[in-house]
Motif scaffolding. Structure first.
Motif, PDB file in Angstrom:
ATOM      1  N   LYS A  18     -10.054  10.147 -17.492  1.00  0.00           N
ATOM      2  CA  LYS A  18      -9.192   8.934 -17.318  1.00  0.00           C
ATOM      3  C   LYS A  18      -8.199   9.189 -18.551  1.00  0.00           C
ATOM      4  N   ASP A  58      -0.231   6.828 -11.222  1.00  0.00           N
ATOM      5  CA  ASP A  58      -1.768   6.214 -10.774  1.00  0.00           C
ATOM      6  C   ASP A  58      -2.557   5.716 -11.721  1.00  0.00           C
ATOM      7  N   ALA A  73      -3.270   1.750 -12.557  1.00  0.00           N
ATOM      8  CA  ALA A  73      -4.884   1.269 -12.427  1.00  0.00           C
ATOM      9  C   ALA A  73      -5.094   0.671 -13.793  1.00  0.00           C
ATOM     10  N   ARG A  83      -3.726  -2.976 -13.611  1.00  0.00           N
ATOM     11  CA  ARG A  83      -4.469  -3.785 -12.649  1.00  0.00           C
ATOM     12  C   ARG A  83      -5.609  -4.263 -13.352  1.00  0.00           C
ATOM     13  N   GLU A  84      -6.500  -3.138 -13.923  1.00  0.00           N
ATOM     14  CA  GLU A  84      -7.845  -3.483 -14.576  1.00  0.00           C
ATOM     15  C   GLU A  84      -7.652  -4.326 -15.732  1.00  0.00           C
ATOM     16  N   THR A 126       2.747  -4.846 -12.535  1.00  0.00           N
ATOM     17  CA  THR A 126       2.336  -3.538 -11.866  1.00  0.00           C
ATOM     18  C   THR A 126       3.188  -2.712 -11.586  1.00  0.00           C
TER      19      THR A 126
END
Lengths: 200, 90
Positions: free
Chosen positions: A10, A20, A24, A27-28, B68
């Protein structure tokens, strides 16, 4: 701390700005960051603006991310600075805080209660307490409020909170002491801890 | 035996790494002191209320999607150029 807080794969993906991986991360962390921005006193469009700004700074500095602190810790640190800029508030700790004197005045010279806390008002609903806490949080100085929110609400580990705020564990203790006592005094002043008659 | 003021100092400045000796001394004091028990209970109540307040904040899905997307776009723009692929035969 030498052990990375995140898996190496990561960390590598973030450092090379893999879209990506960064999506992520967004989003997290979106919900915790939004909650933090709200709790720090932002409202309306300012919340989303500050959160997006913090995430974009993270993207820009992604190659500096070394995984020694978690992604969340990094982002909270950036967000706090962004909010401080927005409010043009001073991000420094005051050497003295009048709450210290308020608490001291509750004790005698031997450290015994002179004015003990008023007992909690059993009739106050959880919702009422929540509303009062929200009002009272506004009067807690920025630095102490940040410490309280990261530790008590976000339940971040001590060393992570210290990293976000850039303070020693001792300083963190002082900030928490002030935030908690200020909130408690404020709630008591608002009567949420019951009247003196209701004592015992 | 800890004094009340020391109990308040140790409990209110607790950052999650309080040594066992402090926790034991405080627990012992609390057994015998109603006022300090009340104080500690109030701090817990305040923490719980703050957590509830925080958890009541939810995300607006449309706003979340915009943020996002902005992050993804920034990541794509900031990437080093991709290594050249195999040459097109024509």
């Amino acid at each position: 701390v030498t052990t990375p807080r995140e898996p190496q794969a990561k960390i590598d993906a973030i450092r090379r700005r893999d879209p990506d991986a960064l999506e992520a991360v967004a989003r997290e962390c979106l919900l915790p960051l939004t909650r933090a921005a709200r709790a720090w006193g932002l409202a309306g469009d300012d919340v989303q603006d500050a959160v997006q700004e913090a995430l974009l700074v993270f993207v820009r500095k992604a190659e500096q991310f070394d995984g020694r602190a978690s992604v969340r810790t990094w982002l909270f640190g950036i967000l706090i600075r962004k909010i401080a800029e927005r409010r043009r508030a001073l991000v420094r700790e005051e050497a003295v805080d009048d709450i210290d004197a308020v608490v001291d005045a509750r004790f005698d010279a031997d450290g015994r209660w002179l004015r003990p806390p008023r007992p909690t008002d059993a009739a106050a609903t959880a919702g009422e307490v929540m509303t009062r806490v929200e009002e009272c949080l506004e009067d807690v100085p920025d630095r102490s409020r940040s410490a309280f929110l990261l530790r008590e609400v976000e339940q971040m580990e001590t060393d992570e909170v210290c990293k976000v705020l850039g303070v020693s564990a001792n300083n963190l203790g002082v900030m928490l002491y002030r935030a908690r006592n200020r909130l408690r005094e404020c709630l008591e002043a608002k009567g949420i801890h019951g009247s003196a008659d209701a004592a015992v | 035996m800890l004094r009340c003021k020391e109990v308040v100092e140790q409990v209110a400045s607790d950052a999650g790494a309080r040594p066992l000796t402090s926790r034991l001394a405080v627990a012992l004091h609390l057994l015998m002191c109603r006022h300090c028990r009340g104080y500690v209970r109030q701090l817990r109540q305040i923490g719980a209320a703050a957590r509830r307040l925080y958890q009541s904040v939810t995300l607006d899905p449309a706003a979340a999607a915009r943020v996002t997307a902005a992050v993804r776009q920034a990541a794509e723009q900031a990437r080093p150029p991709a290594p050249p692929g195999p040459l097109d035969p024509l």
